[in-house]
Design an enzyme around this catalytic site. Structure first.
Site, mmCIF file in Angstrom:
data_model
loop_
_atom_site.group_PDB
_atom_site.id
_atom_site.type_symbol
_atom_site.label_atom_id
_atom_site.label_comp_id
_atom_site.label_asym_id
_atom_site.label_seq_id
_atom_site.Cartn_x
_atom_site.Cartn_y
_atom_site.Cartn_z
ATOM 1 N N HIS A 1 9.589 20.867 73.882
ATOM 2 C CA HIS A 1 9.191 19.859 74.872
ATOM 3 C C HIS A 1 7.676 19.658 74.871
ATOM 4 O O HIS A 1 7.177 18.531 74.925
ATOM 5 C CB HIS A 1 9.642 20.297 76.277
ATOM 6 C CG HIS A 1 11.113 20.144 76.502
ATOM 7 N ND1 HIS A 1 11.818 20.955 77.350
ATOM 8 C CD2 HIS A 1 11.997 19.272 75.984
ATOM 9 C CE1 HIS A 1 13.085 20.576 77.353
ATOM 10 N NE2 HIS A 1 13.222 19.565 76.538
ATOM 11 N N ARG B 1 16.116 6.859 74.371
ATOM 12 C CA ARG B 1 16.860 7.966 74.973
ATOM 13 C C ARG B 1 17.270 7.557 76.378
ATOM 14 O O ARG B 1 16.413 7.347 77.230
ATOM 15 C CB ARG B 1 15.994 9.227 75.026
ATOM 16 C CG ARG B 1 15.490 9.718 73.674
ATOM 17 C CD ARG B 1 14.625 10.959 73.878
ATOM 18 N NE ARG B 1 14.178 11.549 72.631
ATOM 19 C CZ ARG B 1 12.992 11.337 72.076
ATOM 20 N NH1 ARG B 1 12.120 10.521 72.661
ATOM 21 N NH2 ARG B 1 12.660 11.917 70.933
ATOM 22 N N ARG C 1 20.373 5.012 72.029
ATOM 23 C CA ARG C 1 21.289 6.137 71.878
ATOM 24 C C ARG C 1 22.043 6.310 73.189
ATOM 25 O O ARG C 1 21.424 6.455 74.245
ATOM 26 C CB ARG C 1 20.519 7.423 71.567
ATOM 27 C CG ARG C 1 21.445 8.651 71.399
ATOM 28 C CD ARG C 1 20.664 9.891 71.032
ATOM 29 N NE ARG C 1 19.848 10.384 72.144
ATOM 30 C CZ ARG C 1 18.931 11.334 72.033
ATOM 31 N NH1 ARG C 1 18.694 11.884 70.857
ATOM 32 N NH2 ARG C 1 18.230 11.735 73.083
ATOM 33 N N ASN D 1 15.174 16.666 64.293
ATOM 34 C CA ASN D 1 15.000 17.844 65.152
ATOM 35 C C ASN D 1 16.281 18.673 65.186
ATOM 36 O O ASN D 1 16.287 19.865 64.876
ATOM 37 C CB ASN D 1 14.631 17.435 66.581
ATOM 38 C CG ASN D 1 13.423 16.523 66.644
ATOM 39 O OD1 ASN D 1 12.763 16.286 65.642
ATOM 40 N ND2 ASN D 1 13.140 16.010 67.815
ATOM 41 N N ARG E 1 15.200 24.970 68.200
ATOM 42 C CA ARG E 1 13.943 24.220 68.172
ATOM 43 C C ARG E 1 12.958 24.655 69.251
ATOM 44 O O ARG E 1 11.790 24.289 69.206
ATOM 45 C CB ARG E 1 14.234 22.724 68.325
ATOM 46 C CG ARG E 1 15.060 22.399 69.549
ATOM 47 C CD ARG E 1 15.617 20.999 69.534
ATOM 48 N NE ARG E 1 14.621 20.020 69.897
ATOM 49 C CZ ARG E 1 14.914 18.753 70.200
ATOM 50 N NH1 ARG E 1 16.160 18.334 70.133
ATOM 51 N NH2 ARG E 1 13.975 17.912 70.536
ATOM 52 N N CYS F 1 14.550 8.990 63.257
ATOM 53 C CA CYS F 1 13.999 8.896 64.607
ATOM 54 C C CYS F 1 13.578 10.264 65.133
ATOM 55 O O CYS F 1 13.119 10.375 66.260
ATOM 56 C CB CYS F 1 14.989 8.248 65.566
ATOM 57 S SG CYS F 1 16.517 9.189 65.788
#
Length: 556
Positions: free
Chosen positions: A186, A288, A325, A438, A449, A486
């Site tokens: 984040h 998102r 998405r 990711n 991640r 993306c």
């Protein structure tokens, strides 16, 4: 004496300044017993502190907007978790003070998260931040967080909580360095959105002395401690040259010989749109939609509310491409009304499209809202599903889109290795692919991640990951369809050239990265990009892949 430390560069640019450390965590409250008659009062104090911290996190999110808002609202939900609050009140009933009850209840929940698989273990830093804020409020001491300073500085921390990163003032915080985190954490994502140079996963960051001068290179991941005058001059010169190149670069994304590579923006909602437009984004490559759903974990937003939010983004890009998405819930984004609460490993459970297919009413409402939001607008709407594993998933999503009357292209995200390996099969059902590098890296290497200890395996330069990108792009080309990226890999200017060489047809990233990528592509031909891609794939490690690609593109 100048020394060099190395971490993972996650946000471009150079920052030179004095070190300031993040405010220390709240001290452990004393374990004193209270009389039974004080329990009700202490429980009230605990509830008030929890609600105040949750309200503060939501307010910070509203100020920050976009992706930061979604992250902070998720933290607020964490603070208000009813099971956690019940445990706090139980501990107070048997004699704990409010602050000790909170501290111990969160410690127990922390242990559960840490042992619940890698994905949830990555939420521990967020949980610790929430605990510290509640305990600080109960103790009446300053909140842990960004230090007060009238002079610009380089911020050093073990990790940065989303609440702190979201509201960093770039005029004061020149850059930041953390011991934990990874390239897709984040903090890294928000740093790129802010345009603040950042290095994460750097051992020994906490040992840097307060006030010492450091130079942070967010592109290479190097941190120079007490840099010499020559080193400072060289870094400043390189930064100036980079800035000049950015200023000279404008227009659509393309290689130097005219091969078009549309540069799109990743956005979390309407608040992210102005920065995307200012950066010259040719559209949105990843919208998102989670931010709308995180307002209330118990129910989905109404169709009307969704229409309003979607239309604001669609209106900002007339004649442009906007890729939405659908809701990606589950794992680190649990929603009470949608995702199971008892999965042993939520990252490998019912998340993304799987959750939506289990709740077709939620998917139908979102698709219907998107259809209504696009009515009458000259926008090229594309809608994609997260966590598509195979052709069965792709068909189920495409069928749902058609049943909702959606006039748009339907696509699939490639985040699971099976989707990359069977991309051509999936493309029999949908019209485009979008690589979420990711999660694709996370699932390819079994490396969370959010965990700094495995950041080596999260590096998007890993040749195995490049092989999966190439497989997807080749499948799309064979089917005459598009294949974009993306994930955060697209934000690396050098890697953007390699992705182009692999056959990727568009690149989407945080708005702050678009000028860097545009300038990098404009310096190289498509043939050079293809040779760099081949050199990177021939390497055995991420570092070797980067060096090999750099050598090709610099003409060495």
């Amino acid at each position: 004496m100048e020394t060099t430390l190395r971490g993972v560069g996650v946000s471009h640019g150079v920052a030179i300044g004095e070190v300031r450390h993040m405010g220390t965590a709240v001290l452990e409250p004393p374990a004193k017993q209270i009389p039974a008659e004080e329990a009700e009062r202490e429980q009230g104090r605990a509830r008030q502190a929890v609600e105040a911290v949750a309200a503060d996190l939501i307010a910070r999110g509203n100020l920050a907007g976009g992706e930061a808002q979604a992250v902070l609202e998720a933290q607020a939900m964490m603070a208000q978790d009813p099971e956690l609050m019940a445990d706090v009140e139980r501990r107070i009933t048997v004699g704990s003070t409010a602050e000790r009850g909170v501290y111990d209840a969160f410690a127990a929940y922390r242990a559960l998260l840490a042992g619940a698989g890698e994905y949830l273990a990555g939420r521990v830093a967020d949980l610790d931040d929430v605990r510290n804020r509640i305990v600080a409020r109960l103790l009446g001491v300053p909140m842990p967080g960004v230090p007060d300073s009238d002079e610009p500085y380089v911020l050093i921390a073990r990790d940065l909580a989303p609440a702190d990163t979201a509201l960093l003032d770039p005029a004061l915080v020149l850059g930041f360095v953390t011991e934990e985190g990874g390239p897709t954490s984040h903090s890294a994502i928000l740093a790129r959105a802010l345009g603040v140079p950042a290095v994460v996963a750097m051992p020994g960051a906490g040992e840097l002395a307060e006030g010492i001068v450091v130079a942070v290179d967010g592109s290479t991941g190097e941190v120079f401690v007490e840099p010499s005058a020559d080193k400072r001059a060289a870094l400043e010169q390189a930064a100036a040259a980079r800035k000049a190149a950015l200023a000279a670069s404008s227009g659509p994304g393309a290689t130097s010989d005219g091969h078009k590579v549309p540069l799109l923006a990743n956005v979390g909602g309407p608040a992210d749109v102005p920065a995307a437009v200012e950066a010259g984004a040719e559209g949105v490559g990843l919208f998102r939609t989670e931010f709308l759903f995180l307002d209330d974990s118990h129910r989905a937003p109404s169709e009307e509310k969704q229409v309003e939010a979607y239309r604001k983004v669609l209106e900002a890009f007339p004649e442009g491409r906007v890729v939405v998405r659908v809701l990606d819930a589950g794992a680190d984004k649990p929603l009470d009304f949608l995702t199971p609460g008892d999965e042993p490993n939520p990252a490998l459970g019912v998340r993304g499209l799987r959750s939506l297919l289990d709740h077709p009413d939620v998917l139908r409402t979102q698709l219907t809202a998107l259809a209504k939001a696009a009515e009458g607008l000259p926008v090229y709407l594309e809608v994609m599903a997260p966590m598509v594993a195979d052709r069965i998933d792709a068909k189920a999503f495409a069928d749902a889109c058609r049943e909702a009357g959606l006039q748009a292209k339907f696509g699939a995200m490639v985040e699971i290795p099976s989707a990359a390996l069977r991309a051509r099969s999936i493309l029999q059902e949908v019209e485009f692919l979008s690589l979420g590098t990711n999660d694709l890296a996370q699932y390819t290497f079994a490396a969370d991640r959010q965990v700094g200890a495995v950041s080596r395996l999260q590096d998007p330069w890993q040749p195995a990951l490049l092989d999966l990108v190439a497989a997807s792009a080749e499948a799309a080309k064979a089917e005459g369809k598009s294949c974009g990226v993306c994930g955060e890999a697209a934000a690396d200017p050098l890697l953007a050239c390699v992705l182009t060489g692999l056959g990727v047809t568009s690149l989407s990233m945080g708005a702050a990265s678009i000028p860097y990528v545009r300038a990098s592509l404009a310096k190289h031909t498509l043939a050079q990009c293809e040779r760099a891609a081949a050199a990177a794939r021939a390497a055995d490690t991420a570092q070797e892949a980067r060096v090999a690609a750099q050598a090709v593109l610099s003409g060495e």
